[in-house]
Design a protein around this motif. Structure first.
Motif, PDB file in Angstrom:
ATOM      1  N   ALA A   1       8.121  10.997   5.285  1.00 16.25           N
ATOM      2  CA  ALA A   1       8.649  10.771   6.636  1.00 16.25           C
ATOM      3  C   ALA A   1       8.036   9.500   7.196  1.00 16.25           C
ATOM      4  O   ALA A   1       6.817   9.307   7.149  1.00 16.25           O
ATOM      5  N   GLY A   2       8.882   8.635   7.747  1.00 19.53           N
ATOM      6  CA  GLY A   2       8.404   7.391   8.335  1.00 19.53           C
ATOM      7  C   GLY A   2       9.428   6.820   9.287  1.00 19.53           C
ATOM      8  O   GLY A   2      10.544   7.338   9.420  1.00 19.53           O
ATOM      9  N   ALA A   3       9.071   5.738   9.950  1.00 12.05           N
ATOM     10  CA  ALA A   3       9.965   5.075  10.889  1.00 12.05           C
ATOM     11  C   ALA A   3      10.915   4.144  10.134  1.00 12.05           C
ATOM     12  O   ALA A   3      10.599   3.695   9.030  1.00 12.05           O
ATOM     13  N   PRO A   4      12.086   3.838  10.723  1.00 10.03           N
ATOM     14  CA  PRO A   4      12.998   2.885  10.069  1.00 10.03           C
ATOM     15  C   PRO A   4      12.339   1.561   9.710  1.00 10.03           C
ATOM     16  O   PRO A   4      12.667   0.949   8.699  1.00 10.03           O
ATOM     17  N   THR A   5      11.380   1.117  10.538  1.00 11.16           N
ATOM     18  CA  THR A   5      10.664  -0.122  10.254  1.00 11.16           C
ATOM     19  C   THR A   5       9.990  -0.068   8.887  1.00 11.16           C
ATOM     20  O   THR A   5       9.987  -1.053   8.136  1.00 11.16           O
ATOM     21  N   MET A   6       9.408   1.082   8.552  1.00 12.63           N
ATOM     22  CA  MET A   6       8.740   1.225   7.262  1.00 12.63           C
ATOM     23  C   MET A   6       9.749   1.109   6.122  1.00 12.63           C
ATOM     24  O   MET A   6       9.523   0.370   5.148  1.00 12.63           O
ATOM     25  N   TYR A   7      10.853   1.848   6.229  1.00 12.28           N
ATOM     26  CA  TYR A   7      11.859   1.797   5.173  1.00 12.28           C
ATOM     27  C   TYR A   7      12.425   0.386   5.015  1.00 12.28           C
ATOM     28  O   TYR A   7      12.644  -0.095   3.895  1.00 12.28           O
ATOM     29  N   ARG A   8      12.642  -0.277   6.132  1.00 11.56           N
ATOM     30  CA  ARG A   8      13.206  -1.631   6.092  1.00 11.56           C
ATOM     31  C   ARG A   8      12.248  -2.585   5.384  1.00 11.56           C
ATOM     32  O   ARG A   8      12.664  -3.384   4.530  1.00 11.56           O
ATOM     33  N   ALA A   9      10.965  -2.497   5.703  1.00 10.78           N
ATOM     34  CA  ALA A   9       9.978  -3.375   5.068  1.00 10.78           C
ATOM     35  C   ALA A   9       9.823  -3.053   3.584  1.00 10.78           C
ATOM     36  O   ALA A   9       9.682  -3.965   2.756  1.00 10.78           O
ATOM     37  N   ILE A  10       9.852  -1.766   3.239  1.00  7.99           N
ATOM     38  CA  ILE A  10       9.758  -1.382   1.830  1.00  7.99           C
ATOM     39  C   ILE A  10      10.956  -1.917   1.054  1.00  7.99           C
ATOM     40  O   ILE A  10      10.824  -2.443  -0.059  1.00  7.99           O
TER      41      ILE A  10
ATOM     42  N   LEU B   1       0.829  -1.206   0.000  1.00  6.73           N
ATOM     43  CA  LEU B   1       0.000   0.000   0.000  1.00  6.73           C
ATOM     44  C   LEU B   1       0.860   1.251   0.000  1.00  6.73           C
ATOM     45  O   LEU B   1       0.594   2.214  -0.736  1.00  6.73           O
ATOM     46  N   THR B   2       1.896   1.256   0.817  1.00  8.53           N
ATOM     47  CA  THR B   2       2.735   2.447   0.949  1.00  8.53           C
ATOM     48  C   THR B   2       3.409   2.812  -0.365  1.00  8.53           C
ATOM     49  O   THR B   2       3.398   3.980  -0.793  1.00  8.53           O
ATOM     50  N   THR B   3       3.997   1.840  -1.034  1.00  7.71           N
ATOM     51  CA  THR B   3       4.672   2.149  -2.297  1.00  7.71           C
ATOM     52  C   THR B   3       3.672   2.571  -3.370  1.00  7.71           C
ATOM     53  O   THR B   3       3.978   3.428  -4.208  1.00  7.71           O
ATOM     54  N   GLU B   4       2.461   2.004  -3.335  1.00  3.32           N
ATOM     55  CA  GLU B   4       1.448   2.395  -4.316  1.00  3.32           C
ATOM     56  C   GLU B   4       1.006   3.843  -4.090  1.00  3.32           C
ATOM     57  O   GLU B   4       0.826   4.609  -5.053  1.00  3.32           O
ATOM     58  N   VAL B   5       0.848   4.235  -2.819  1.00  3.13           N
ATOM     59  CA  VAL B   5       0.502   5.631  -2.525  1.00  3.13           C
ATOM     60  C   VAL B   5       1.639   6.554  -2.946  1.00  3.13           C
ATOM     61  O   VAL B   5       1.402   7.620  -3.547  1.00  3.13           O
TER      62      VAL B   5
ATOM     63  N   ARG C   1      20.143   5.240  -0.843  1.00  2.98           N
ATOM     64  CA  ARG C   1      21.036   5.918  -1.796  1.00  2.98           C
ATOM     65  C   ARG C   1      21.126   5.125  -3.102  1.00  2.98           C
ATOM     66  O   ARG C   1      21.068   5.691  -4.197  1.00  2.98           O
ATOM     67  N   GLU C   2      21.263   3.814  -2.972  1.00  2.75           N
ATOM     68  CA  GLU C   2      21.471   2.979  -4.152  1.00  2.75           C
ATOM     69  C   GLU C   2      20.183   2.737  -4.936  1.00  2.75           C
ATOM     70  O   GLU C   2      20.200   2.650  -6.166  1.00  2.75           O
ATOM     71  N   THR C   3      19.048   2.635  -4.231  1.00  2.00           N
ATOM     72  CA  THR C   3      17.797   2.236  -4.868  1.00  2.00           C
ATOM     73  C   THR C   3      16.900   3.412  -5.206  1.00  2.00           C
ATOM     74  O   THR C   3      16.257   3.431  -6.262  1.00  2.00           O
ATOM     75  N   LEU C   4      16.827   4.384  -4.313  1.00  2.00           N
ATOM     76  CA  LEU C   4      15.920   5.517  -4.496  1.00  2.00           C
ATOM     77  C   LEU C   4      16.641   6.805  -4.874  1.00  2.00           C
ATOM     78  O   LEU C   4      15.984   7.815  -5.155  1.00  2.00           O
TER      79      LEU C   4
ATOM     80  N   ARG D   1      12.769  -4.546   1.705  1.00  2.00           N
ATOM     81  CA  ARG D   1      12.696  -6.001   1.539  1.00  2.00           C
ATOM     82  C   ARG D   1      11.623  -6.407   0.537  1.00  2.00           C
ATOM     83  O   ARG D   1      11.675  -7.504  -0.026  1.00  2.00           O
ATOM     84  N   SER D   2      10.649  -5.534   0.315  1.00  2.00           N
ATOM     85  CA  SER D   2       9.564  -5.878  -0.604  1.00  2.00           C
ATOM     86  C   SER D   2       9.991  -5.836  -2.063  1.00  2.00           C
ATOM     87  O   SER D   2       9.397  -6.505  -2.920  1.00  2.00           O
ATOM     88  N   GLY D   3      10.977  -5.005  -2.374  1.00  2.00           N
ATOM     89  CA  GLY D   3      11.410  -4.857  -3.755  1.00  2.00           C
ATOM     90  C   GLY D   3      10.397  -4.165  -4.650  1.00  2.00           C
ATOM     91  O   GLY D   3      10.416  -4.330  -5.873  1.00  2.00           O
ATOM     92  N   LEU D   4       9.527  -3.337  -4.052  1.00  2.00           N
ATOM     93  CA  LEU D   4       8.408  -2.735  -4.794  1.00  2.00           C
ATOM     94  C   LEU D   4       8.588  -1.238  -5.023  1.00  2.00           C
ATOM     95  O   LEU D   4       7.610  -0.498  -5.057  1.00  2.00           O
ATOM     96  N   VAL D   5       9.813  -0.773  -5.162  1.00  2.00           N
ATOM     97  CA  VAL D   5      10.042   0.673  -5.197  1.00  2.00           C
ATOM     98  C   VAL D   5      10.144   1.251  -6.604  1.00  2.00           C
ATOM     99  O   VAL D   5      10.374   2.453  -6.762  1.00  2.00           O
ATOM    100  N   GLU D   6       9.940   0.447  -7.626  1.00  2.00           N
ATOM    101  CA  GLU D   6      10.025   0.981  -8.981  1.00  2.00           C
ATOM    102  C   GLU D   6       8.984   2.082  -9.175  1.00  2.00           C
ATOM    103  O   GLU D   6       7.809   1.915  -8.838  1.00  2.00           O
TER     104      GLU D   6
END
Length: 514
Positions: free
Chosen positions: A263-272, A249-253, A302-305, A274-279
């Motif tokens: 802005a979010g917690a490290p938990t959110m970034y970590r889960a995003i 949901l987060t990456t789709e929004v 830095r490497e992905t986003l 691992r999902s591999g859904l950032v394209e």
């Protein structure tokens, strides 16, 4: 403050620390009525906007109805509802009357709600159909359904009065849990908004051209201060997503809304990650708060986003006070594992090994816990010169701060601060439990930061096992909060205690490590 920041901060202080400060005017009425204050995103990704003009009109009519319920200047008003337009309308209506908003987290069960409602001395709670069942069992409390209130308000004349509570006037009262005792009430004065504005401008670097999304829950300080109050004050549109966090949901929004400042917690970034859904996600700025940000997440971003996630540090009692600022006038290079430097308008240091903030800082506003002078005194040095955060850390020769450990036993799990006493108070009511202690431990999966671990001594005849573990976990979820249940429960013959009877939590942590 540097020469680049002083005029701006002094201007904000002049606005929000004025004797005639009017919260509804400062946060709503003075803005362009056609400007969008918030964009609301439903779980099915449908969106709808709330303009400042709509907010002003609806909140004036609702204030008329709330006045009929004898809400007035200084009244404490707990609010329990999801991230929907009615939440914002309710808050502005409360402030129009000079009343004080008491936030309640929607994952709370009745027990956690009752603790805060009773501590605030409130007589009513404003809620909605989805949350009302948590309020109805609380004795002596009236539950007001926000949808019924708004229907009643539709035919009422708008409230036209103004309450000038002043810069020292309280407009929020949050509750923060520590190691023992009931939740502590933190009154937030109007002048604190100057510090909130400074953080959003210099640290988050939210501009008028940004699509901003602070994903923190407004039931807690970071989401309330910087996801609702500051966007209103600065007239910077924020997204409010009325759904639980998932990477999908987060990456789709992020994609659909073309978010540029997140802005979010490290938990959110970590889960995003691992999902591999950032394209397709394109961020200009990214901020992190709530728990320490590990270097691996910074490298991934830095490497992905192609963006730097900038870590920030603060407390309910302070707002944000240390951070890696993103605004070009004050930005400095990141250092691995550093929370950054003292923010503009804040003087911070390490005092006796603990991170501290000078009470002489232009943007310092905390004066003490409501009605608790002894617990307030524990937060300050003997001469009153420094506020002690309760966190140990260090600062290097370049002024970069590094977090090392908590000096108390508050658990930082997935960006939430969980008081062991609150969880213990629920577990001890289970008929199988004779004694219990709760500690935080590093999440072995590396997702949540820390997890809640409970050590339980059972009454004679109680059978330890997986069935009892699940029963105790459900006991906490149903009676306290879904976010605070113990992920791990261990049964022990006795708890390690001092001669005076205090639990030695450090020994439980050592036991867990072994």
């Amino acid at each position: 403050m540097t020469s680049d920041t002083r005029p701006t901060i002094e201007g904000w202080l002049a606005e929000y620390d004025a004797r005639d400060a009017d919260v509804a005017w400062l946060l709503c009425d003075r803005h362009d009525p056609n400007a969008v204050a918030f964009t609301f995103v439903d779980a099915d990704l449908r969106t709808h906007d709330l303009t400042f003009g709509e907010l002003a009109e609806r909140s004036r009519r609702l204030a008329t109805v709330l006045a009929d319920h004898e809400l007035r200047r200084g009244s404490r008003v707990p609010v329990l509802m999801g991230k929907r337009p009615e939440l914002i309308v309710t808050l502005v209506a409360i402030w129009r009357l000079g009343a004080v908003h008491v936030p309640l987290f929607t994952a709370f069960a009745t027990g956690a709600v009752q603790l805060r409602v009773e501590a605030a001395g409130a007589e009513l709670v404003i809620t909605d159909r989805a949350q009302r069942a948590k309020v109805d069992p609380i004795p002596g409390i009236t539950a007001l359904d926000v949808d019924q209130l708004e229907r009643a308000a539709a035919d009422r004349e708008p409230h036209t009065g103004r309450e000038t509570v002043g810069g020292d006037g309280t407009f929020l009262q949050l509750y923060t849990s520590g190691t023992t005792g009931r939740p502590k009430g933190v009154p937030v004065p109007v002048r604190a908004i100057a510090g909130f504005r400074s953080y959003m401008h210099f640290a988050m670097d939210v501009t008028a051209d940004d699509v901003h999304w602070n994903a923190a829950d407004p039931g807690w300080a970071y989401g309330l201060y910087y996801g609702i109050v500051t966007p209103l004050a600065a007239a910077r549109r924020n997204l409010l997503v009325d759904a639980g966090f998932t990477p999908e949901l987060t990456t789709e929004v992020l994609r659909r809304q073309a978010v540029t400042n997140f802005a979010g917690a490290p938990t959110m970034y970590r889960a995003i990650g691992r999902s591999g859904l950032v394209e397709g996600v394109r961020l200009r700025r990214a901020c992190s708060a709530g728990e320490p940000l590990t270097p691996d997440i910074v490298r991934w971003a830095r490497e992905t986003l192609d963006v730097e996630i900038r870590d920030h540090y603060g407390q309910t009692e302070l707002g944000m006070v240390i951070g890696n600022c993103a605004h070009e006038n004050v930005a400095r290079p990141l250092k691995d594992a550093s929370m950054g430097q003292q923010l503009p308008g804040i003087v911070a240091d390490v005092v006796d090994g603990r991170i501290a903030v000078s009470t002489k800082s232009p943007l310092f506003w905390f004066t003490g816990y409501r009605g608790e002078p002894e617990r307030t005194d524990e937060r300050f040095t003997g001469d009153g010169a420094w506020y002690l955060t309760g966190d140990t850390g260090r600062v290097d020769e370049d002024g970069y701060f590094f977090f090392t450990a908590r000096d108390d036993d508050v658990i930082l799990a997935a960006g939430y601060r969980i008081g062991p006493f609150d969880v213990e108070s629920v577990l001890i009511t289970h008929p199988a439990v004779a004694d219990v202690a709760v500690v935080g431990q590093k999440d072995p999966d590396g997702v949540r930061g820390e997890i809640v671990v409970a050590y339980a001594v059972l009454l004679e005849g109680a059978e330890p096992g997986d069935d009892l573990v699940r029963e105790l976990q459900a006991h906490v979820r149903e009676r306290y909060s879904a976010h605070a249940y113990p992920r791990l429960i261990r049964f022990v013959d006795a708890l390690p205690k001092t001669p005076s009877g205090k639990v030695q939590r450090f020994k439980l942590r050592e036991l867990h490590a072994d």
